[in-house]
Design a protein around this motif. Structure first.
Motif, PDB file in Angstrom:
ATOM      1  N   LEU A   1     102.371 -23.043  10.875  1.00  0.00           N
ATOM      2  CA  LEU A   1     101.940 -22.522   9.385  1.00  0.00           C
ATOM      3  C   LEU A   1     100.328 -22.944   9.322  1.00  0.00           C
ATOM      4  CD1 LEU A   1     104.833 -22.988   7.048  1.00  0.00           C
ATOM      5  CD2 LEU A   1     104.156 -20.921   8.094  1.00  0.00           C
ATOM      6  N   LEU A   2      99.921 -24.362   9.619  1.00  0.00           N
ATOM      7  CA  LEU A   2      98.686 -24.769   9.456  1.00  0.00           C
ATOM      8  C   LEU A   2      97.760 -24.016  10.357  1.00  0.00           C
ATOM      9  CD1 LEU A   2      97.024 -27.040   8.565  1.00  0.00           C
ATOM     10  CD2 LEU A   2      97.325 -28.289  10.939  1.00  0.00           C
ATOM     11  N   ALA A   3      98.000 -23.541  11.322  1.00  0.00           N
ATOM     12  CA  ALA A   3      97.247 -22.461  12.258  1.00  0.00           C
ATOM     13  C   ALA A   3      97.046 -21.046  11.537  1.00  0.00           C
ATOM     14  CB  ALA A   3      97.750 -22.400  13.748  1.00  0.00           C
TER      15      ALA A   3
ATOM     16  N   ALA B   1      97.330 -19.047  15.188  1.00  0.00           N
ATOM     17  CA  ALA B   1      95.965 -18.784  15.231  1.00  0.00           C
ATOM     18  C   ALA B   1      95.918 -17.172  15.890  1.00  0.00           C
ATOM     19  CB  ALA B   1      95.318 -19.676  16.165  1.00  0.00           C
ATOM     20  N   THR B   2      96.811 -16.808  16.676  1.00  0.00           N
ATOM     21  CA  THR B   2      96.693 -15.389  17.109  1.00  0.00           C
ATOM     22  C   THR B   2      97.432 -14.338  16.189  1.00  0.00           C
ATOM     23  OG1 THR B   2      96.768 -16.351  19.166  1.00  0.00           O
ATOM     24  CG2 THR B   2      97.210 -13.841  19.069  1.00  0.00           C
ATOM     25  N   PHE B   3      98.714 -14.823  15.815  1.00  0.00           N
ATOM     26  CA  PHE B   3      99.222 -13.672  15.003  1.00  0.00           C
ATOM     27  C   PHE B   3      99.831 -14.081  13.528  1.00  0.00           C
ATOM     28  CE2 PHE B   3     100.277 -13.019  19.687  1.00  0.00           C
ATOM     29  CZ  PHE B   3     100.111 -11.461  19.782  1.00  0.00           C
ATOM     30  N   GLY B   4      99.306 -15.014  13.271  1.00  0.00           N
ATOM     31  CA  GLY B   4      99.558 -15.476  11.790  1.00  0.00           C
ATOM     32  C   GLY B   4     100.968 -16.039  11.608  1.00  0.00           C
ATOM     33  N   TYR B   5     101.669 -15.402  10.584  1.00  0.00           N
ATOM     34  CA  TYR B   5     103.120 -15.851  10.318  1.00  0.00           C
ATOM     35  C   TYR B   5     104.054 -14.924  11.021  1.00  0.00           C
ATOM     36  CZ  TYR B   5     100.319 -17.662   6.472  1.00  0.00           C
ATOM     37  OH  TYR B   5      99.571 -18.252   5.639  1.00  0.00           O
ATOM     38  N   LEU B   6     103.618 -14.028  12.031  1.00  0.00           N
ATOM     39  CA  LEU B   6     104.439 -13.046  12.759  1.00  0.00           C
ATOM     40  C   LEU B   6     105.583 -13.854  13.429  1.00  0.00           C
ATOM     41  CD1 LEU B   6     104.892 -10.040  13.790  1.00  0.00           C
ATOM     42  CD2 LEU B   6     103.740 -11.206  15.869  1.00  0.00           C
ATOM     43  N   LEU B   7     105.526 -14.910  13.890  1.00  0.00           N
ATOM     44  CA  LEU B   7     106.597 -15.508  14.945  1.00  0.00           C
ATOM     45  C   LEU B   7     107.252 -16.919  13.953  1.00  0.00           C
ATOM     46  CD1 LEU B   7     104.708 -15.507  18.254  1.00  0.00           C
ATOM     47  CD2 LEU B   7     106.631 -14.035  17.386  1.00  0.00           C
TER      48      LEU B   7
ATOM     49  N   ALA C   1      95.864 -27.414   2.552  1.00  0.00           N
ATOM     50  CA  ALA C   1      95.571 -26.028   2.704  1.00  0.00           C
ATOM     51  C   ALA C   1      96.925 -25.606   2.783  1.00  0.00           C
ATOM     52  CB  ALA C   1      94.555 -25.670   3.789  1.00  0.00           C
ATOM     53  N   PRO C   2      97.666 -25.363   2.134  1.00  0.00           N
ATOM     54  CA  PRO C   2      99.185 -24.783   1.931  1.00  0.00           C
ATOM     55  C   PRO C   2      99.045 -23.253   2.443  1.00  0.00           C
ATOM     56  CG  PRO C   2      98.543 -24.997  -0.327  1.00  0.00           C
ATOM     57  CD  PRO C   2      97.408 -25.471   0.650  1.00  0.00           C
ATOM     58  N   PRO C   3     100.284 -22.809   3.013  1.00  0.00           N
ATOM     59  CA  PRO C   3     100.318 -21.395   3.582  1.00  0.00           C
ATOM     60  C   PRO C   3     100.582 -20.518   2.526  1.00  0.00           C
ATOM     61  CG  PRO C   3     102.155 -22.568   4.180  1.00  0.00           C
ATOM     62  CD  PRO C   3     101.289 -23.561   3.825  1.00  0.00           C
ATOM     63  N   GLU C   4     100.472 -19.279   2.648  1.00  0.00           N
ATOM     64  CA  GLU C   4     100.610 -18.126   1.546  1.00  0.00           C
ATOM     65  C   GLU C   4     102.381 -17.950   1.665  1.00  0.00           C
ATOM     66  OE1 GLU C   4      98.785 -14.401   2.497  1.00  0.00           O
ATOM     67  OE2 GLU C   4      96.748 -15.733   2.382  1.00  0.00           O
ATOM     68  N   PRO C   5     102.970 -18.238   0.482  1.00  0.00           N
ATOM     69  CA  PRO C   5     104.599 -18.156   0.478  1.00  0.00           C
ATOM     70  C   PRO C   5     104.810 -16.740   0.852  1.00  0.00           C
ATOM     71  CG  PRO C   5     103.648 -19.142  -1.448  1.00  0.00           C
ATOM     72  CD  PRO C   5     102.486 -18.588  -0.673  1.00  0.00           C
ATOM     73  N   ALA C   6     104.249 -15.801   0.576  1.00  0.00           N
ATOM     74  CA  ALA C   6     104.521 -14.210   1.199  1.00  0.00           C
ATOM     75  C   ALA C   6     104.377 -13.997   2.513  1.00  0.00           C
ATOM     76  CB  ALA C   6     103.479 -13.171   0.345  1.00  0.00           C
TER      77      ALA C   6
END
Length: 459
Positions: free
Chosen positions: A304-306, A45-51, A176-181
């Motif tokens: 990924l859900l977050a 939720a805070t950093f998206g896909y960063l971690l 609600a799948p995540p963005e592959p990129a």
């Protein structure tokens, strides 16, 4: 020839590898405790896909660590705390080591009980303190299964809860799948400020849990204990003879090829079990692979859900806020399954935590207390925190940081012991395995050092 206790009565199926699986699945529950949920939800939720890379790296590292722990229990017939309890000669040093391990176990219980309390509050509106007490009581019932019905029944119950956890935390991704990129970009190691380092340490503390390292060696020991033993403390005649031989040698490190005390002990255990040690180790590698594949997938799914649905949404830095956001964005079904998964996570992981805590006390202090009494001791700090009104999600995340600092104290001795011929005989680690363990230890210790530096300097 005697059979392993949990395989007695399954003579026709004892050759099937399926019956050799289980300990890693129970230990794997520790990788899906409410602390994982809080850390991964907050990170997404805070950093998206960063971690994303932290979750993946933590899971790969966990495979090696859990396999080494199980191998120690299988080959020696003792848990990691038992081995350390014998080898740490000075009482004050043994008590100091126990104290840090005990604090880690309490931090674990804080996360698990609070998670169950939050889940009960979300599902039924039960006040947090009462929810924590209910979680503790139900976990006592699960521990009764282990004490009265044995390791296999305990495994079956916890694996069932593991399936509930997996469904609860992954269902939302199908809607609600995540963005592959974004997922691919998240595989590149990097940080963005001290908060991301704090969350990375929290994720690793929740993924590579010290109490899971202690517990897995004990679970493997108990699961494959020869007939007539209990909790790995009562040996059959062949094992007693081997121990006497080792003591008479006057040099526990003396090596004489296959005739070394450690190898003789391992051979005696294999004979008493009726199953060769190499075969058990092969089955254990599959067991750990399956368990960590499930745990890793679910942990990644939570982040990924977050990242896909809660990034930038106000209030999602708490479990209650995440639940509300999921309910508003994806519907009540997803939110309810999330809360059910959180409840199952708290109930299952708190049982494993109490099991590990009892083993830590037994191995290091040479004192055994009933699992139910142990459950009450570690339940109190969590109830106190809930009673004081501390933010549950903050308490969960900080508890995982405490676990992260406890990792070296469990991991370094594990790697050091499993490379020794006088401990594992011919089953000691190969050079590459030891190098990987050392690399993992250095990485985790360096990450914690970086965290301290950033926090105290305000970087």
């Amino acid at each position: 020839m005697p059979k392993t206790a949990d395989l007695v009565g399954r003579r026709r199926t004892s050759g099937r590898a399926l019956w050799l699986l289980g300990p890693a699945m129970v230990a794997g529950v520790a990788y899906l405790d409410p602390g994982n949920v809080a850390s991964n939800m907050t990170a997404g939720a805070t950093f998206g896909y960063l971690l994303v890379w932290v979750v993946v790296l933590g899971n790969v590292t966990a495979w090696l660590i859990q396999y080494l722990s199980a191998k120690l229990g299988i080959v020696t017939g003792e848990s990691l705390p038992q081995v350390l309890g014998r080898r740490i000669r000075r009482p004050w040093a043994r008590r100091a080591y126990w104290l840090q391990a005990e604090l880690v176990a309490m931090a674990t219980d804080v996360a698990e009980v609070i998670g169950g309390a939050v889940a009960l509050h979300l599902l039924f509106g039960i006040p947090l303190v009462w929810g924590g007490a209910i979680t503790g009581v139900i976990s006592m019932g699960l521990l009764l299964v282990q004490t009265r019905r044995g390791a296999r029944a305990f495994e079956t119950v916890l694996i069932g809860l593991l399936l509930v956890i997996a469904v609860g935390f992954t269902f939302g991704l199908f809607l609600a799948p995540p963005e592959p990129a974004g997922v691919v970009a998240g595989l590149v190691p990097r940080f963005e400020g001290s908060t991301s380092v704090l969350l990375a340490a929290s994720i690793l503390g929740a993924t590579i849990m010290p109490h899971a390292i202690y517990a897995h060696s004990a679970l493997a020991r108990d699961r494959f204990a020869p007939t007539g033993t209990r909790s790995g403390t009562e040996k059959t005649a062949p094992v007693e003879a081997t121990a006497a031989h080792a003591s008479a040698s006057g040099d526990p490190g003396a090596i004489a090829g296959a005739d070394s005390p450690a190898q003789a002990r391992a051979d005696a255990l294999a004979d008493a079990r009726g199953i060769s040690t190499p075969r058990l180790l092969r089955a254990t590698r599959w067991d750990v692979t399956i368990a960590l594949a499930v745990a890793g997938t679910v942990n990644l799914a939570i982040l990924l859900l977050a990242a896909a649905n809660l990034a930038g949404v106000e209030g999602t830095d708490s479990l209650e806020g995440a639940y509300a956001a999921l309910r508003a964005g994806l519907g009540p079904l997803v939110a309810t399954l999330f809360a059910v998964g959180l409840l199952a996570s708290g109930l299952a992981s708190t049982s494993v935590g109490a099991y590990a805590g009892a083993e830590i006390m037994h191995g290091l202090l040479h004192a055994r207390i009933p699992l139910l009494a142990r459950r009450l001791v570690t339940l109190v700090p969590a109830l106190v925190i809930l009673g004081l009104g501390v933010d549950p999600t903050l308490a969960l995340v900080l508890s995982q940081v405490v676990l992260s600092f406890g990792i070296p104290f469990a991991l370094v001795p594990l790697v050091a012991l499993t490379r020794r011929r006088d401990v594992l005989g011919d089953h000691r680690n190969r050079g590459l395995t030891t190098a990987a363990g050392v690399l993992a230890s250095v990485f985790l210790i360096a990450l914690n050092a970086m965290l301290l530096w950033l926090v105290f300097t305000g970087g």
